[in-house]
Structure formats: structure tokens, C-alpha cells
Design a protein around this motif. Structure first.
Motif, PDB file in Angstrom:
ATOM      1  N   GLU A  99       3.699  -6.813   7.196  1.00  0.00           N
ATOM      2  CA  GLU A  99       5.088  -6.204   7.445  1.00  0.00           C
ATOM      3  C   GLU A  99       4.957  -4.586   7.024  1.00  0.00           C
ATOM      4  O   GLU A  99       5.711  -3.992   7.216  1.00  0.00           O
ATOM      5  CB  GLU A  99       5.970  -6.821   6.382  1.00  0.00           C
ATOM      6  N   GLU A 108       3.934  -0.932   7.752  1.00  0.00           N
ATOM      7  CA  GLU A 108       3.766  -0.282   9.051  1.00  0.00           C
ATOM      8  C   GLU A 108       2.659   0.808   8.834  1.00  0.00           C
ATOM      9  O   GLU A 108       1.830   0.686   9.975  1.00  0.00           O
ATOM     10  CB  GLU A 108       5.096   0.698   9.325  1.00  0.00           C
ATOM     11  N   ASN A 109       2.551   1.470   7.870  1.00  0.00           N
ATOM     12  CA  ASN A 109       1.353   2.265   7.799  1.00  0.00           C
ATOM     13  C   ASN A 109       0.480   2.031   6.650  1.00  0.00           C
ATOM     14  O   ASN A 109       0.589   2.624   5.521  1.00  0.00           O
ATOM     15  CB  ASN A 109       1.750   3.814   8.077  1.00  0.00           C
TER      16      ASN A 109
END
Length: 329
Positions: free
Chosen positions: A17, A19-20
Motif C-alpha cells: 500500500e 506509494e513511494n
């Protein structure tokens, strides 16, 4: 957190989950795969990490090497160790050398491990010698085990692990006089063997069990469950491995002692206390013995439930008569 609690799927879900993901998240996920003995998953994640442009560091390689060690991926582990400085500019430290000793030792390559130790730029630390000694015990190498035990006792004189493991090696060879000598030495120097404990969370309470423990208020029900399980798994093909008991006693006594190891008490309690829809997660402070490992595989088969056991080294996921470690731990 999820990984350390045994909830591998939740750990992966939370990671996916992000993102980065930073290097901290990548290294945390690598550590989870290593602790669960999923070396191939750790390697795949490492390749994803590189593709994302995240640079590996010393912590990354500790997890990679541990994952390879617990999965028997010797060539892959050695390749990562050699590439650390040459390809990634990460100078190997004590913990990386110890991981390689563990990698070779677990795979039974004791001569190679000894050669690696002799070529190291420094003496192995306590973890390195302990790993080598543990491997000698598993693979029955008395001479190398004696050397490792002596080195470990020099580094940590108060550590009971060295004489206990060496005693187990002698017991496997039925050298009972040597076993008695070691035990007398432990008594003379007041070295106490670390007792084995297992614990399981039920509701909001942690229930702790020792070997042949009768202190729990539901002990009668627990022992009744153990007796029933014993009959079921023997009917399914389980044969007790009495070599796990390093004592010069009758085989029937050894079988009874094995049946009452702390992890089996914890599992029996969990079976009568935790609904079938919930996973059984047991933690243990020592390495799970080979007989309990075999017994738990059969228990997972006859009761049709997944059992997760974390010992002092890694997680074992038992399901339908098999373990995630592939009997390599």
C-alpha cells in the motif's frame, strides 16, 4: 510489526500500500521475509528494490543473507556476499561474515564454513561461533563442534548454549561419560541451562508454558488434549524422534518427555481456546527440536488448522502436514 507477530500476509499488504517506499520500508519487508525463511521472496523483493532505484545498504544484505541461509540458497547467498563491496560499495561487517558461516553451516558444508572462518579478516563473533556450533550439532560433527564450543566459551563464559549444544552432540553419539563431564563443569561454574518457554495469546492475556508444566489452571484439559493428539498423529504416521532427548534414559520415558515440550502444551491450549477461524501463533524462546517440528506437522494435518510457530531463529508455518521451512531450519 505484523511480520514479527507472524501475520505475513498483513505485512505484505501494508507494504504494497506504500506509494513511494523508502529504504527503511524495503529493508523492513526484506527482514520479514528473512525471519519467515522466505529466501526466494527476499531475492525477488531485492530485485524490485533495485529496479525502483533504491540503493541497498548493510542492513539490506544482512536480511538477504539470512533469507538465503534459512532457505538453503547457498550459491545465491555467497553471490550476494561477494557482490556487496564489489558491486554496491558496502563493506562486509561482522554480522555479514556471521551470516555466511550460518549459510554454509545450515547447508551441512562444515568444511567450507571452517575454511571461510580461517580466511576471515577477524575472529568470528559469538553469533558466528554459535551458528557454527549449532550446525555441527545438527550434522553430527563432534570435532568441529568441540572447537566451536571452546571458542564460544572463551567469548561468553556465562553462555550455557555452548556446553549444552556440545553435550547434545556427545549424547547423539551416546558418549554419556562426556555428557556427565560437561554437566559437572556447568555445575562447578554455576552455568545454568536456559529453560525453554512457549507462549500464546488468547483474548487479552498471554499464557506461558514450560516443559512438563502443570501450573496452568486448565492443565487437565490441556494434557487430555495432548493425549488425544498423540494418538491421532501416531495413527497418521508420526514416529517419535527420541534422539532429541540428550539423556541416558528409557525410550518410553523420552517419548513422554517429548510429548510435554512447551510448544506442544501451548498448541494444545490454543486448540481448546481459540476458534477454528483464527490462526494459532505460538512463540518460543529456543530452537524448536526436530521431534516437535515433526509432531506439529502431523498435528496441522490431523486437525486441519494452520499453526504458526516462531522459535529463536525464524517462523515456521505448518499446514496440512507440511512446514514452510521445508524441514530446513
Amino acid at each position: 510489526m505484523y511480520g514479527k507477530c507472524g501475520l505475513l500476509d498483513d505485512s505484505i499488504r501494508v507494504f504494497d500500500e506504500i506509494e513511494n517506499a523508502t529504504e527503511f520500508a524495503w529493508n523492513s519487508m526484506l527482514s520479514v521475509f528473512a525471519q519467515h525463511g522466505l529466501g526466494k521472496d527476499a531475492i525477488q523483493l531485492f530485485n524490485r528494490m533495485k529496479n525502483e532505484g533504491v540503493e541497498p545498504n548493510a542492513i539490506t544484505f544482512v536480511s538477504l543473507l539470512r533469507g538465503c541461509s534459512h532457505s538453503g540458497l547457498v550459491e545465491e547467498g555467497l553471490s550476494f556476499f561477494k557482490a556487496m563491496e564489489k558491486t554496491y560499495g558496502v563493506v562486509p561487517r561482522e554480522e555479514h561474515y556471521s551470516c555466511v558461516i550460518d549459510l554454509l553451516g545450515r547447508a551441512g558444508q562444515l568444511k567450507e564454513a571452517e575454511n571461510f572462518i580461517n580466511k576471515m579478516p577477524f575472529e568470528p563473533n559469538a553469533f558466528g561461533w554459535c551458528s557454527f556450533l549449532g550446525a555441527c550439532k545438527i550434522h553430527g560433527d563432534k570435532e568441529r563442534g568441540k572447537l566451536a564450543a571452546e571458542k564460544l566459551m572463551q567469548l561468553e563464559p556465562e553462555n550455557s548454549g555452548a556446553p549444552v549444544l556440545l553435550s547434545n552432540i556427545y549424547a547423539k553419539e551416546q558418549q554419556w561419560e562426556d555428557v556427565r563431564t560437561l554437566r559437572k563443569m556447568m555445575q562447578d561454574f554455576n552455568i545454568k541451562k536456559l529453560p525453554g518457554y512457549s507462549w500464546v495469546d488468547v483474548g487479552n492475556k498471554t499464557h506461558i508454558f514450560g516443559v512438563e508444566d502443570w501450573s496452568h489452571p486448565q492443565m487437565k484439559a490441556i494434557y487430555d488434549k495432548l493425549d488425544a493428539l498423540s494418538g491421532q498423529i501416531k495413527a497418521a504416521g508420526y514416529v517419535p524422534c527420541t534422539d532429541s532427548i540428550p539423556l541416558d534414559v528409557d525410550v518410553s520415558v523420552k517419548e513422554k518427555m517429548l510429548q510435554h515440550h512447551s510448544e506442544r502444551l501451548a498448541i494444545a491450549f490454543a486448540l481448546i481456546s481459540i476458534p477454528s477461524a483464527k490462526p494459532i501463533i505460538v512463540k518460543k524462546n529456543l530452537r524448536v527440536c526436530s521431534d516437535c517440528h515433526s509432531a506439529i506437522k502431523y498435528i496441522s494435518k490431523v486437525i486441519g488448522r494452520k499453526i504458526i510457530v516462531r522459535d529463536n531463529s525464524r517462523f515456521h508455518h505448518f499446514s496440512n502436514g507440511l512446514c514452510s521451512c521445508g524441514d530446513f531450519w
